[in-house]
Design an enzyme around this catalytic site. Sequence first.
Site, PDB file in Angstrom:
ATOM      1  N   LEU A   1       0.821  -1.207   0.000  1.00 20.32           N
ATOM      2  CA  LEU A   1       0.000   0.000   0.000  1.00 20.32           C
ATOM      3  C   LEU A   1       0.853   1.254   0.000  1.00 20.32           C
ATOM      4  CD1 LEU A   1      -2.993  -0.609   2.471  1.00 20.32           C
ATOM      5  CD2 LEU A   1      -3.118  -0.031   0.040  1.00 20.32           C
TER       6      LEU A   1
ATOM      7  N   ASP B   1       0.036  12.523  16.359  1.00 18.52           N
ATOM      8  CA  ASP B   1       0.536  12.565  14.986  1.00 18.52           C
ATOM      9  C   ASP B   1      -0.614  12.805  14.000  1.00 18.52           C
ATOM     10  OD1 ASP B   1       2.486  12.507  13.028  1.00 18.52           O
ATOM     11  OD2 ASP B   1       2.402  10.332  12.773  1.00 18.52           O
TER      12      ASP B   1
ATOM     13  N   GLY C   1       7.232   4.305   4.240  1.00 14.08           N
ATOM     14  CA  GLY C   1       7.813   5.567   4.694  1.00 14.08           C
ATOM     15  C   GLY C   1       8.812   5.319   5.790  1.00 14.08           C
ATOM     16  N   GLY C   2       9.108   6.377   6.536  1.00 13.17           N
ATOM     17  CA  GLY C   2      10.115   6.265   7.582  1.00 13.17           C
ATOM     18  C   GLY C   2       9.727   5.319   8.693  1.00 13.17           C
ATOM     19  N   MET C   3       8.428   5.117   8.926  1.00 14.29           N
ATOM     20  CA  MET C   3       7.973   4.235   9.994  1.00 14.29           C
ATOM     21  C   MET C   3       7.929   2.778   9.570  1.00 14.29           C
ATOM     22  SD  MET C   3       4.993   5.962  12.280  1.00 14.29           S
ATOM     23  CE  MET C   3       5.448   6.544  13.918  1.00 14.29           C
TER      24      MET C   3
ATOM     25  N   LYS D   1       0.456  -3.479   8.825  1.00 20.03           N
ATOM     26  CA  LYS D   1       1.534  -2.496   8.972  1.00 20.03           C
ATOM     27  C   LYS D   1       2.724  -3.152   9.653  1.00 20.03           C
ATOM     28  CE  LYS D   1       0.607   1.786  10.126  1.00 20.03           C
ATOM     29  NZ  LYS D   1       1.192   2.602   9.027  1.00 20.03           N
TER      30      LYS D   1
END
Length: 362
Positions: free
Chosen positions: A22, A138, A25-27, A45
């Site tokens: 999907l 966030d 990113g940084g996470m 995730k």
Amino acid sequence: MSAAERLVPGTTFAGYRVERLLGSGGMGAEYVAMHPRLPKRVALKLLHPGLTSDRFVRARFEQEAETVARLEHPNIIAVEDRGRVGDQLWMAMRYVVGSDADGALRDGPLDPGRAVYIVTETAEALDYAHELGVLHRDVKPANILLERRGSGRRERVLLADFGIAKALAESAELTTSGTMVASLPYAAPEQFGDGELDARIDVYALGCTLFRLLTGKPPYAGNTLHQLWFGHVQAPIPKVSETRPDLPAGFDAVIETALAKQPGDRFRTCGELADAAIAALRTPPIRPARPVDVGRSPRPPAETTMRRVEPVAPAPPARPVVEAVDAERDAVPAHRAQHVELLVGVRSPRGLVRVQPVLRDP
């Protein structure tokens, strides 16, 4: 998460069969995957291993995941499952067919009605969580999902990634991975320090989100930690009207309160911010004055005729009058009659409507 670390379609991870990526990113990375026991898809995730290599951080993340899993609200993407495979932390969440608010901005700023709707629905989720003592920390367009619904129904707004920022706050990798900088365009001034944080950081971030939805850009520009710190902590609060003067003028006051430098000067709840934004929709817009184009006329130029009038002697009556056919009479003041040089008649489609004295000072 590097390309080498990503899961390829068909891979099974923690019992979930990966279908496609999907985003990343940084996470970490997020995948569409099939549930191992139920006939449904989930959003899987996987957090970046560099963020969770510390044992304390892993324990903190799992604790926060349990807290967030208890949140049950129609505007919150709840965590359905979570776990750890080796040092790899993962969580499964409801898969939403649609986009996110960040993706909705690809075609430019949103219609103000839609922007306020998204913020209002997000505010419902945040105030619910705050009542239970949970901060999001966030809030940003990328974490606001927009679910498509058929039959002309309005999109559903869902807030994702509750608690993840807090769970990973102790990780030294946040800044180096770029995750911290990526979220700072929406961070309250107090988040740059080490003081106590409360629900007003989410109020601030929701105000930044509203600004971005309305203008297409974050309130403070910058790509570095120092630039973003200066914007949030030192720079004047921006005005929506400076970027979009066509929007209702009331949005400037909403942003000014939501983005106040001091927490006590902000809205007390996200719902208060949403109510103010709804009220702002009813205020008139600020539009720039239209420039006058002296080279063009909206109507065909009128036919103009001129005739010279001889200077009037001192003896004539005190108020000489010049008559024109089918025109109203214009009197020339006696004390300036000797300075009249021209009388200009303007002929329009309705006939000669006025004889205009053109005066020349001696």
